[in-house]
Design a protein around this motif. Structure first.
Motif, PDB file in Angstrom:
ATOM      1  N   ALA A 403       0.846  -1.310   0.014  1.00 55.10           N
ATOM      2  CA  ALA A 403      -0.110   0.098   0.111  1.00 55.10           C
ATOM      3  C   ALA A 403       0.978   1.161  -0.052  1.00 55.10           C
ATOM      4  O   ALA A 403       1.677   1.465   0.921  1.00 55.10           O
ATOM      5  N   ARG A 404       0.917   2.292  -1.127  1.00 56.33           N
ATOM      6  CA  ARG A 404       1.682   3.140  -1.270  1.00 56.33           C
ATOM      7  C   ARG A 404       1.610   4.145  -0.005  1.00 56.33           C
ATOM      8  O   ARG A 404       0.481   4.209   0.411  1.00 56.33           O
ATOM      9  N   ARG A 405       2.855   4.517   0.487  1.00 59.53           N
ATOM     10  CA  ARG A 405       2.725   5.456   1.521  1.00 59.53           C
ATOM     11  C   ARG A 405       2.390   5.185   2.729  1.00 59.53           C
ATOM     12  O   ARG A 405       2.158   5.598   3.525  1.00 59.53           O
ATOM     13  N   GLN A 406       2.066   3.705   2.834  1.00 55.82           N
ATOM     14  CA  GLN A 406       1.766   3.222   4.397  1.00 55.82           C
ATOM     15  C   GLN A 406       2.589   2.341   4.776  1.00 55.82           C
ATOM     16  O   GLN A 406       3.642   2.004   4.420  1.00 55.82           O
ATOM     17  N   GLY A 407       2.459   2.270   6.334  1.00 51.52           N
ATOM     18  CA  GLY A 407       3.487   1.505   6.948  1.00 51.52           C
ATOM     19  C   GLY A 407       2.521   1.626   8.483  1.00 51.52           C
ATOM     20  O   GLY A 407       2.503   2.225   9.149  1.00 51.52           O
ATOM     21  N   MET A 408       2.008   0.219   8.376  1.00 47.28           N
ATOM     22  CA  MET A 408       0.684   0.145   9.347  1.00 47.28           C
ATOM     23  C   MET A 408       0.706  -1.137   9.763  1.00 47.28           C
ATOM     24  O   MET A 408       0.352  -1.964   8.828  1.00 47.28           O
ATOM     25  N   GLU A 409       0.361  -1.493  11.006  1.00 44.81           N
ATOM     26  CA  GLU A 409       0.144  -2.877  11.632  1.00 44.81           C
ATOM     27  C   GLU A 409      -1.223  -3.040  12.284  1.00 44.81           C
ATOM     28  O   GLU A 409      -1.627  -2.389  12.532  1.00 44.81           O
ATOM     29  N   TYR A 410      -1.620  -4.438  11.807  1.00 47.46           N
ATOM     30  CA  TYR A 410      -2.801  -4.972  12.528  1.00 47.46           C
ATOM     31  C   TYR A 410      -2.523  -6.484  12.764  1.00 47.46           C
ATOM     32  O   TYR A 410      -1.374  -6.865  12.281  1.00 47.46           O
ATOM     33  N   PRO A 411      -2.935  -6.967  13.647  1.00 48.70           N
ATOM     34  CA  PRO A 411      -2.988  -8.500  14.145  1.00 48.70           C
ATOM     35  C   PRO A 411      -2.860  -9.395  12.577  1.00 48.70           C
ATOM     36  O   PRO A 411      -3.778  -9.248  11.966  1.00 48.70           O
TER      37      PRO A 411
END
Ligand SMILES: [Zn+2]
Length: 763
Positions: A403-411
């Motif tokens: 995902a462009r410009r994303q850096g994000m975490e979920y389980p």
């Protein structure tokens, strides 16, 4: 050796009679009623009092409890309207000892509601110029995005409307009667919201962690969906209800629970989410399903499950039919969803101590060739390395989504940037940026998705700890990985900044100036130093694993981390937590002075003067006294002696038994008294490298406690057989010393910054 050393001692005692100014100051502090301001005092005032839930050892106590919240949800993503519709049945288990008058529910999407206070709280100021008509339009002419949750109903289990109050991103469910300890409560919510174009939001300075990216070339969207449902706030005996508002930056505090989620999307989408996919045969083609089965048995390389030509064909479809993907997730704190008809899907099996875990990636063709080559492999390495340092990864999968410009975490799922140029070429910066973010976000499965700390309050507990373990995983993936964040020397620039722009790590994230340095890089550098310089890998790794295992699937606090690290290692680290986490002090040590001494049998001026002052008759010790004379005290070079030149010393040695003689170290001819000063406020171990005349080097590592009675400067004597030609403190830059110009003796002539710059230009 006893006789000799008592002689030396009696002489040294004389010279220690003078009080330094520093000692005077310390005497002052020892007056009755003084406050202990030692940097080594225990953190009794800073840490919460231990109790039977969070114990003094840092472990969960016998009465530890946490709430559980289970969700059954139906979600529909409407691609035409860019709307997400949902309904949910929430079962709230009150496992606490307390009766609850109300429940707090988080409405995170309200951060982008037109009346959100997040924008109001930002300063706006006029700029000299604006880059484009587009930014002028979006800043001054555009209606605000009509985001936020629209609640259709909030009802109890019997379909009776519940009374509730919304305060920005928090909603209080007003219960008719308190929910008793040990009881559960079932209620239902139906809602919808407008899905945000997160690229636009980011261009306007937002920190969107979910939404969609539109691809104008083929007219498709790539959805990364999160914070999409009303969900319970945490209730515990640390914060009560953790209902601090979501301002957009400080992240989430969430309870564990079990989720049944049915997600309806266009039939030509490929989707994945947190949880076990329950109906793969319904949503995949026969061929894709059988490739998935092969992937589950392939441990050496990724297997493509949905290939690029299938994705490219789907891109052109735009069907109006829908499909429902069904998931069941156990013991997770959240759910993330990724869906698009652009997705290619690959995966490989990873052996975690005999247990098979799947590493998956979802990416559009725009991510290739980088993504097919590296993403899933990086996921696999991350799971292995983190498992080694913490506990075996307990979930069945981990997914990396492009995902462009994303850096994000979920389980079990995360969004990561890293897109090659349109012709498929990419720079090392893009490649390593992508690897870094994948390893980081997949690593978040451990902190905070499983070791479930409160992100709203303590950013460092997930970001800092995760950025630290990330370093080891990056080096495992590629030993030449250029580690940009988390090394002690990398934090020097930040720590030497103007104190007005710095906050202690122990500051709530919304109030921090330099979020990345404060919450990611500094705690990571601290842990790196703790492992490699202060504790050593053996003690650190055991203690770190102890903390991780103790708080797996639980809610730790900073005190639980600090206490566990000490409890499992027998190291008092309060001075380190205090300095590194509770202050903005920096480290600066230096070599202030080196005095070289010789032995002589001639009384020196100093010795004579001291003897006179204390009424000591030097003559009565004649033939026994060894005098130490600094170079400038020796009038006649003839008087500079080596220890074996002193006759009475040789007589003494000869009188020893053979065995005693064998036990003697090599001759010590030179004596250096080195004064180390510490202009910095931090106390840290002092690392000293001595270089001898023959080029040999010796490393001395003194514990931080060396500073406990000498905060400004401390002396050390080196008695050596060979001459010392060079002394350096912190030779490998492992203690984040902010000024290295004072670190060497003899003083190095430093290139000034301008000279360095000129050199760089030439290269
Ligand atoms: Zn992170």
């Amino acid at each position: 050796m006893k006789k000799l050393s008592s002689l030396l001692l009696s002489f040294l005692l004389i010279s220690s009679f003078s009080y330094s100014q520093n000692q005077e100051a310390q005497k002052e502090q020892r007056k009755p009623g003084h406050v202990d301001i030692s940097k080594f005092r225990q953190l009794k005032q800073e840490l919460p009092t231990p109790n039977s839930q969070h114990t003094a050892s840092g472990a969960p106590g016998s009465e530890y409890s946490q709430q559980q919240v289970d969700y059954v949800m139906n979600i529909t993503i409407d691609e035409q309207e860019q709307k997400l519709y949902g309904d949910e049945v929430i079962t709230y288990h009150n496992n606490s000892k307390d009766n609850l008058e109300y429940l707090w529910v988080q409405l995170d999407q309200n951060v982008r509601a037109p009346d959100s206070k997040t924008q109001d709280a930002q300063q706006t100021a006029m700029r000299g110029a604006m880059r484009s008509a587009q930014s002028f339009t979006s800043t001054y002419l555009k209606e605000p995005f009509a985001g936020g949750f629209y609640l259709e109903y909030v009802k109890d289990a019997n379909d009776k409307d519940l009374s509730y109050t919304v305060n920005s991103t928090m909603m209080r469910i007003n219960l008719d009667k308190p929910l008793a300890s040990g009881e559960k409560y079932v209620f239902k919510i139906k809602w919808w919201y407008l899905i945000n174009d997160y690229i636009k939001e980011k261009e306007n300075g937002g920190v969107a962690r979910s939404g969609y990216e539109h691809f104008p070339k083929d007219g498709n969207n790539l959805y990364v969906i999160a914070q999409f449902f009303p969900r319970l706030a945490v209730y515990d005996n640390v914060e009560g209800w953790q209902n601090m508002q979501f301002w957009g930056r400080s992240e989430f505090a969430l309870e564990f629970g079990n989720y049944e989620v049915n997600i309806t999307v266009p039939a030509d989408h490929i989707l994945n989410a947190t949880g076990k996919l329950l109906n793969p045969k319904e949503v995949l083609t026969k061929e894709q399903y059988s490739r998935l089965q092969i992937a589950k048995k392939t441990y050496d390389k990724p297997v493509v499950i949905v290939n690029q030509s299938e994705a490219e064909a789907a891109e052109k479809g735009h069907t109006t039919k829908t499909k429902t993907w069904k998931f069941y997730a156990e013991k997770v704190r959240d759910i993330g969803i990724a869906t698009s008809r652009k997705f290619i899907w690959d995966g490989m099996a990873v052996n975690i101590n005999g247990n098979t875990v799947m590493a998956y990636s979802l990416y559009p063709k725009e991510g290739n060739p980088l993504w097919e080559e590296h993403s899933t492999r990086a996921v696999a390495t991350t799971l292995k390395v983190y498992s080694k340092y913490t506990f075996d990864y307990p979930y069945h999968k981990a997914i990396s989504v492009h995902a462009r410009r994303q850096g994000m975490e979920y389980p079990q799922i995360c969004w990561n940037y890293g897109r090659p140029n349109e012709d498929g070429t990419y720079s090392d910066r893009v490649k390593y940026g992508m690897l870094g973010v994948i390893i980081h976000e997949v690593g978040h499965n451990f902190f905070p998705m499983i070791v479930n700390s409160d992100e709203r309050q303590w950013t460092w507990m997930d970001e800092g700890i995760n950025s630290f373990v990330q370093i080891m995983a990056q080096l495992e993936y590629d030993p030449n990985f250029n580690i940009r964040r988390g090394l002690p020397k990398g934090i020097v620039r930040y720590m030497s900044m103007d104190q007005d722009r710095l906050s202690p790590i122990m500051t709530q994230g919304d109030h921090v100036y330099n979020f990345g340095s404060n919450a990611y890089a500094k705690p990571a550098a601290g842990l790196y130093m703790l492992r490699n310089t202060i504790m050593g890998p053996e003690l650190f790794d055991y203690a770190f694993r102890t903390y991780s295992k103790r708080w797996m699937f639980k809610h730790p606090t900073p005190a639980d981390f600090f206490r566990s690290m000490e409890d499992a290692s027998a190291m008092d680290l309060d001075w380190f937590w205090r300095g590194w986490f509770y202050t903005t002090d920096y480290n600066d040590v230096g070599v202030k002075e080196v005095k070289k001494y010789y032995v002589t049998d001639q009384p020196t001026k100093t010795a004579k003067a001291q003897a006179e002052r204390y009424g000591m008759d030097l003559d009565s010790y004649k033939e026994q006294l060894i005098y130490f004379a600094s170079e400038d005290e020796i009038d006649d070079p003839k008087n500079m002696k080596k220890i074996k030149d002193l006759n009475f010393f040789n007589d003494f040695i000869n009188s020893l038994y053979a065995k005693e003689k064998n036990n003697l170290k090599e001759e010590h001819n030179y004596f250096y008294e080195v004064t180390f000063d510490k202009p910095g406020g931090l106390v840290l171990p002092l690392i000293v490298e001595l270089t001898y005349e023959d080029g040999k080097k010796e490393r001395k590592i003194y514990p931080a406690e060396i500073w406990n009675k000498h905060d400004e400067e401390v002396k050390k004597v080196y008695d050596t057989a060979k001459e010392i030609i060079n002394i350096v403190v912190d030779p490998d830059e492992e203690t984040a010393d902010i000024d290295t110009t004072n670190n060497s003796w003899p003083k190095k002539t430093e290139e000034n910054q301008f000279e360095k710059f000129k050199k760089q230009l030439k290269n």
